[in-house]
Every structure is written in C-alpha cells, then in structure tokens.
Write a protein that holds these residues in place. Sequence first.
Motif, mmCIF file in Angstrom:
data_model
loop_
_atom_site.group_PDB
_atom_site.id
_atom_site.type_symbol
_atom_site.label_atom_id
_atom_site.label_comp_id
_atom_site.label_asym_id
_atom_site.label_seq_id
_atom_site.Cartn_x
_atom_site.Cartn_y
_atom_site.Cartn_z
ATOM 1 N N UNK A 147 2.762 40.603 -11.162
ATOM 2 C CA UNK A 147 3.791 39.820 -10.470
ATOM 3 C C UNK A 147 5.114 40.572 -10.537
ATOM 4 N N UNK A 148 5.811 40.639 -9.412
ATOM 5 C CA UNK A 148 7.162 41.211 -9.403
ATOM 6 C C UNK A 148 8.118 40.111 -8.938
ATOM 7 N N UNK A 149 9.052 39.771 -9.803
ATOM 8 C CA UNK A 149 9.984 38.684 -9.482
ATOM 9 C C UNK A 149 11.406 39.220 -9.444
ATOM 10 N N UNK A 150 12.269 38.636 -8.606
ATOM 11 C CA UNK A 150 13.680 39.014 -8.639
ATOM 12 C C UNK A 150 14.229 38.701 -10.031
ATOM 13 N N UNK A 151 15.107 39.559 -10.540
ATOM 14 C CA UNK A 151 15.613 39.396 -11.909
ATOM 15 C C UNK A 151 16.155 37.981 -12.130
ATOM 16 N N UNK A 152 16.813 37.423 -11.130
ATOM 17 C CA UNK A 152 17.382 36.081 -11.258
ATOM 18 C C UNK A 152 16.327 35.027 -11.547
ATOM 19 N N UNK A 153 15.225 35.100 -10.833
ATOM 20 C CA UNK A 153 14.165 34.105 -11.009
ATOM 21 C C UNK A 153 13.474 34.238 -12.354
ATOM 22 N N UNK A 154 13.501 35.468 -12.942
ATOM 23 C CA UNK A 154 12.796 35.716 -14.191
ATOM 24 C C UNK A 154 13.727 35.625 -15.399
ATOM 25 N N UNK A 155 14.973 35.179 -15.166
ATOM 26 C CA UNK A 155 15.972 35.175 -16.245
ATOM 27 C C UNK A 155 15.495 34.379 -17.462
ATOM 28 N N UNK A 156 14.735 33.309 -17.220
ATOM 29 C CA UNK A 156 14.251 32.481 -18.316
ATOM 30 C C UNK A 156 13.360 33.214 -19.303
ATOM 31 N N UNK A 157 12.770 34.311 -18.877
ATOM 32 C CA UNK A 157 11.871 35.064 -19.758
ATOM 33 C C UNK A 157 12.631 35.814 -20.864
ATOM 34 N N UNK A 158 13.935 35.987 -20.675
ATOM 35 C CA UNK A 158 14.691 36.633 -21.751
ATOM 36 C C UNK A 158 15.692 37.643 -21.249
ATOM 37 N N UNK A 159 16.341 38.314 -22.206
ATOM 38 C CA UNK A 159 17.409 39.266 -21.885
ATOM 39 C C UNK A 159 16.893 40.370 -20.969
ATOM 40 N N UNK A 160 17.759 40.823 -20.077
ATOM 41 C CA UNK A 160 17.382 41.904 -19.168
ATOM 42 C C UNK A 160 18.364 43.059 -19.314
ATOM 43 N N UNK A 161 17.854 44.275 -19.218
ATOM 44 C CA UNK A 161 18.733 45.433 -19.355
ATOM 45 C C UNK A 161 19.650 45.563 -18.140
ATOM 46 N N UNK A 162 20.747 46.264 -18.336
ATOM 47 C CA UNK A 162 21.665 46.508 -17.228
ATOM 48 C C UNK A 162 20.918 47.237 -16.110
ATOM 49 N N UNK A 163 21.160 46.834 -14.908
ATOM 50 C CA UNK A 163 20.554 47.533 -13.776
ATOM 51 C C UNK A 163 19.213 46.964 -13.353
ATOM 52 N N UNK A 164 18.690 45.966 -14.097
ATOM 53 C CA UNK A 164 17.392 45.388 -13.730
ATOM 54 C C UNK A 164 17.548 44.545 -12.475
ATOM 55 N N UNK A 165 16.762 44.849 -11.481
ATOM 56 C CA UNK A 165 16.817 44.123 -10.223
ATOM 57 C C UNK A 165 15.560 43.265 -10.075
ATOM 58 N N UNK A 166 14.456 43.784 -10.622
ATOM 59 C CA UNK A 166 13.241 42.966 -10.611
ATOM 60 C C UNK A 166 12.503 43.086 -11.936
ATOM 61 N N UNK A 167 11.694 42.090 -12.175
ATOM 62 C CA UNK A 167 10.965 41.999 -13.434
ATOM 63 C C UNK A 167 9.484 41.878 -13.110
ATOM 64 N N UNK A 168 8.661 42.659 -13.804
ATOM 65 C CA UNK A 168 7.217 42.598 -13.592
ATOM 66 C C UNK A 168 6.512 42.022 -14.798
ATOM 67 N N UNK A 169 5.526 41.190 -14.529
ATOM 68 C CA UNK A 169 4.704 40.668 -15.625
ATOM 69 C C UNK A 169 3.285 40.451 -15.089
ATOM 70 N N UNK A 170 2.307 40.913 -15.856
ATOM 71 C CA UNK A 170 0.920 40.826 -15.386
ATOM 72 C C UNK A 170 0.384 39.396 -15.518
ATOM 73 N N UNK A 171 -0.496 39.001 -14.591
ATOM 74 C CA UNK A 171 -1.055 37.645 -14.620
ATOM 75 C C UNK A 171 -1.719 37.306 -15.958
ATOM 76 N N UNK A 172 -2.292 38.319 -16.624
ATOM 77 C CA UNK A 172 -2.978 38.070 -17.892
ATOM 78 C C UNK A 172 -1.997 37.999 -19.062
ATOM 79 N N UNK A 173 -0.721 38.292 -18.809
ATOM 80 C CA UNK A 173 0.276 38.262 -19.882
ATOM 81 C C UNK A 173 1.179 37.033 -19.828
ATOM 82 N N UNK A 174 0.857 36.115 -18.927
ATOM 83 C CA UNK A 174 1.607 34.861 -18.861
ATOM 84 C C UNK A 174 0.759 33.766 -19.482
ATOM 85 N N UNK A 175 1.403 32.865 -20.226
ATOM 86 C CA UNK A 175 0.610 31.729 -20.699
ATOM 87 C C UNK A 175 1.236 30.426 -20.235
ATOM 88 N N UNK A 176 0.378 29.435 -20.117
ATOM 89 C CA UNK A 176 0.797 28.130 -19.615
ATOM 90 C C UNK A 176 1.066 27.186 -20.775
#
Length: 344
Positions: free
Chosen positions: A240-269
Amino acid sequence: MSSLTLRNLKKRFGRVDVIRGVTLDVADGEFVVFVGPSGCGKSTLLRMISGLEDVTDGELRIGNRVVNEVQPAKRGVAMVFQSYALYPHLNVRDNMGFGLKVRKVPAAERQQRVSEAAALLKLDALLDRFPRELSGGQRQRVAIGRAIVGHPDVFLFDEPLSNLDAELRVHMRSEIAALHKRLGNTMIYVTHDQVEAMTLADKIVVLRDGRIEQVGSPRELYEQPDNIFVAQFIGSPKMNILPAGSAAGFGAQPAGAVSVGVRPEHLSLVAPEKGQIGGKVVISEYTGASSLLHIRLDSGETCLVVVDGDAPEADMKVGLLAGTDNLHHFDTDGMALRKSRLLM
Ligand SMILES: Nc1ncnc2c1ncn2[C@@H]1O[C@H](COP(=O)(O)OP(=O)(O)OP(=O)(O)O)[C@@H](O)[C@H]1O
Ligand SMILES: [Mg+2]
C-alpha cells in the motif's frame, strides 16, 4: 563455470530503444532472477547474452572474454525457453542428443552425456518415449536435459515453468533449485512468479522499461526497496502506498516524506477506537489460510490488509496498526528515504 559482466548494454530495434543501458555483474555460480513488467526487456536481455540477438552498444563478457561478436554456439551458454519445442518425431534420447549430433560429438560421448543428464533429471526410464507420450513436467525436464548435455557454463531460463499447472510448478521449482545445487553453474532465470523469484534467487534484478531499477537479494528488495516501483513490484499483494498525510497516524515521518508504504501483511486490525488510523471494510476476500481485506480509510484511500483466521465482514468499522519498522517512506520522486538516514 563463468561469471558474466554487462556494461552499459543497449539494444535498439529500428528506432525503438528496448534495452537502455544495463550494467550488471553476475558472479560465477550465482542464481540471478530477472523480473519486471511484460515488455520491459527480460527476454531480449537473455537473447543478447545467448547471442540470439546482437548487441547494439555496450560490452558483454562471459568469464574474461568479450563475446559481443562471438557466435551463440561458442559462448558456452544454453537457453531453456517457455515453449520447449521438442522435436515430435524424435524420442527423448535423440531430442536430448540432437544438439551434440549437430556439433559432431562422437556417438559414444553423446550417449554418455545423455545418460548422465537423464539420471540427473530422472528421465532414465523415459528415454525411448516420444514427446507426445510425456507429461508437461517431463517435457520440461527433457528441454532442460537438452541444455545440460551441452555442458554450458551459463544456463539461461526464460519462464521455463509458466506452461505447467500450479502443483507441477512447485515441484519443478524445487527440482531447478536442486539442479543448481548439484551443477553449481551460473544461472539466469526470468519469471513472472513472485515465489519462484524469491525462493530461487541469490540475487533479483528488477527491470523496467529497459533499465535496472534495483538489484539485491530477495530479502533486500522486500525489506529495503529503493523506490515505489520496486516496493510495489516485489511482494504480493502489493505494498500500500498512502499520501503522508493520510498515514500520519502510523507515527513520526522523516522530513521530505511525501508517501508512506506499508505491506498488506504488516498491518493488523484492532477495534476502531484502538487503531492508529481508522477505516471500514469494503470487501473481504476469503482465500483459505488468510483473508484479503479492502479497507476504505477515513481519509478516503483504499488499503489492503491480509489477516489470518477470522476476518471482519464488509461494512464493519476497524482500526489499523502498523509497526514503525514496517513503514517505508518515499520522497516526492518516489525514492526511498532510508531508515539509516532517518536516525541521524
Ligand atoms: N524483434 C523485435 N523487433 C521490435 N521490437 C521488439 C522485438 N523483440 C522485442 N521487441 C520489443 O522489445 C520490448 C521488450 O520485449 P521482451 O520480449 O524482451 O519483453 P519481456 O520483458 O520478455 O516481456 P514478457 O514478460 O511479456 O515476456 C517489447 O516492447 C517488444 O515489443
Ligand atoms: Mg519475455
């Protein structure tokens, strides 16, 4: 045995640039897998190495020898194709020995080499059969046998298993791995199959549009993709590739991050109120051992999640959690912002 060196290799068909400068080192005995979207130039590159296509520009070495101008039969390479094209009127023995006969290898030696290859590939009992009397997997083994008898330094495989059914593919995959272990030859293998690439390769080369995107071990490519293309190409279902804004809840982001990637098997419900970000199940696909969920995030994006065991049904509200170790950050050009750099 042989290493292989490609230096700024190019191929042009008429006015179309198909291979646009490929530089790659393959060590002696290495198992290298080429992957990439259809039409990116995988087969063309193999054919250039084998000599079936000539090189427009750049340098190709096998061992210490520049082979740009060397004819195919003198390169010490053998190619196994997807369509194995056995001679229908020749039995297995003669199919395997045909190339040697053409090269005027004496009958006794031919016999010897065919027997060796047949033993290796468990074809001994089938030497008198004709191709029509063989299963798909057996035919594929004969095609590999035909390559083996030439005692090549380098084997080139172009999607050799893609005509086989799923079970046979798994079986032949392990046979090819065993063959590589036994023979120890340099092998280059093209496949569209993620599992083949991950399990067989010492080194995977990801190609796109005639260029190399990244080279690395299966683990390097999976854990540290250089860019969004590789991140989404390696791994299934794709990252999954999400805009940095939408993924902000996942935690701190480095300067310059525009998108955040996370694999489907690395997310838990988790329950909606416990999630780092929230969403709603749109589709829940049960696949047996696991389920693939399509989640509409509160921010509007869709995100895939793989869950083992019981999965929530469509329309249920859920929360998502991601471990920071499993997040990938990308800049405006889609290039990875590396963890090592983030710590500074
Ligand atoms: N003889 C040719 N003349 C002109 N264009 C060609 C020729 N052979 C291949 N091409 C083009 O070169 C590009 C690369 O083709 P190639 O067969 O190497 O792709 P590939 O990565 O093996 O794809 P696939 O995964 O579908 O097998 C394609 O765009 C193809 O149309
Ligand atoms: Mg191809």
